[in-house]
Design an enzyme around this catalytic site. Structure first.
Site, PDB file in Angstrom:
ATOM      1  N   TYR A 156       0.845  -1.212   0.000  1.00  0.00           N
ATOM      2  CA  TYR A 156       0.000   0.000   0.000  1.00  0.00           C
ATOM      3  C   TYR A 156       0.878   1.258   0.000  1.00  0.00           C
ATOM      4  O   TYR A 156       0.636   2.189  -0.778  1.00  0.00           O
ATOM      5  CB  TYR A 156      -0.894  -0.047   1.241  1.00  0.00           C
ATOM      6  N   LYS A 160       1.080   4.225  -2.855  1.00  0.00           N
ATOM      7  CA  LYS A 160       0.739   5.620  -2.555  1.00  0.00           C
ATOM      8  C   LYS A 160       1.935   6.548  -2.781  1.00  0.00           C
ATOM      9  O   LYS A 160       1.770   7.697  -3.179  1.00  0.00           O
ATOM     10  CB  LYS A 160       0.225   5.724  -1.108  1.00  0.00           C
TER      11      LYS A 160
END
Ligand code: NAP
Length: 248
Positions: A156, A160
């Site tokens: 993740y 990002k």
């Protein structure tokens, strides 16, 4: 009375959470809203029906943002239905948390495809129409985790962080054509995504957040409205942390 057309915004992942708050905020501010979802057809259609009024039109589209072909078809459909796209919010995102030792290739690939490749897919698809319109605002949902990292979220965090580099590059590439590109980095916001956290983990996070609480989806939607609107016309290539001072 102004002759300018009603502006249109396209939001990916608008059926729940932050995306749904963005859809609501923009429709209530007089924008036409097109939004996509992956599987929540009932809540997406209910939201579109609730917000569509004489003044604005709100429409839901089933479309997997991670799929390049579907992203192109979505933008074509929105242009056919609304005639223009003034702002794009790349909001769709997922987590598949695990410590690196246990993280499988499938969970790495799925998170990168859904969170990062989707941003490429949709941004590429709107670039030509925005160039023709001579302007636009692209808003990418990153996370403070992309800046500070988080144990158990290597996939993740990488997705990002990638969004931040993409945002700054697009801002430089398209700025001369009046297309702005910015990112929002939420901290912890009350949605299904953070609901999944164990209570003791949440309590630990509360202690670290100077404002002493998780944010609300509406507090992110307000920043999207600012970035999409004429109140931020000299703002591009930036990452706005909206995190209760957690990342400062
Ligand atoms: P959420 O409540 O889990 O909602 C996710 C939304 O994304 C849903 O509408 C979902 O559609 C959609 N979606 C997921 N995969 C998709 C795909 N492949 N194609 C199209 N739509 C897809 O998440 P959230 O908390 O609102 O998060 C929204 C964004 O903010 C994400 O990018 C997330 O990483 C970011 N963010 C959230 C937080 C937080 O604390 N909540 C913090 C930082 C950043 P379905 O309903 O059909 O599944």
């Amino acid at each position: 009375m102004s002759d300018s057309p009603t502006p249109t915004i396209l939001v990916t992942g608008g059926s729940r959470g932050i995306g749904a708050a963005i859809v609501r905020r923009m429709a209530q501010s007089g924008w036409n809203v097109a939004f996509s979802y992956r599987s929540s057809a009932d809540s997406a259609e209910a939201l579109a029906a609730e917000l569509s009024s004489d003044g604005v039109s709100v429409k839901a589209y089933a479309s997997d943002a991670a799929d390049f072909e579907q992203a192109g078809q979505l933008v074509d459909a929105v242009l056919k239905d609304f005639g223009r796209i003034d702002a794009l919010v790349n909001n769709a995102g997922i987590t598949r948390d695990n410590l690196l030792l246990r993280m499988g290739e499938a969970d790495w690939d799925l998170v990168i495809q859904t969170n990062l490749k989707s941003v490429f897919n949709l941004t590429k698809a709107v670039t030509r129409p925005m160039l023709k319109q001579r302007g636009g605002s692209i808003i990418n949902m990153t996370s403070i985790v992309g800046m500070i990292g988080q144990a158990g979220q290597a996939n993740y965090a990488a997705s990002k962080a990638g969004i931040i580099g993409f945002t700054k590059s697009v801002a430089k590439e398209l700025g001369s054509r009046s297309i702005r590109c910015n990112a929002i980095a939420p901290g912890f916001i009350e949605t299904d995504m953070t609901d999944a956290l164990p209570e003791d983990t949440k309590a630990e996070y509360f202690k670290q957040i100077p404002l002493g609480r998780f944010g609300k989806p509406e507090e992110i939607a307000d920043v999207v409205h600012f970035l999409a609107s004429g109140h931020s016309t000299y703002l591009s290539g930036q990452v706005l942390s909206v995190c209760g001072a957690l990342n400062c």
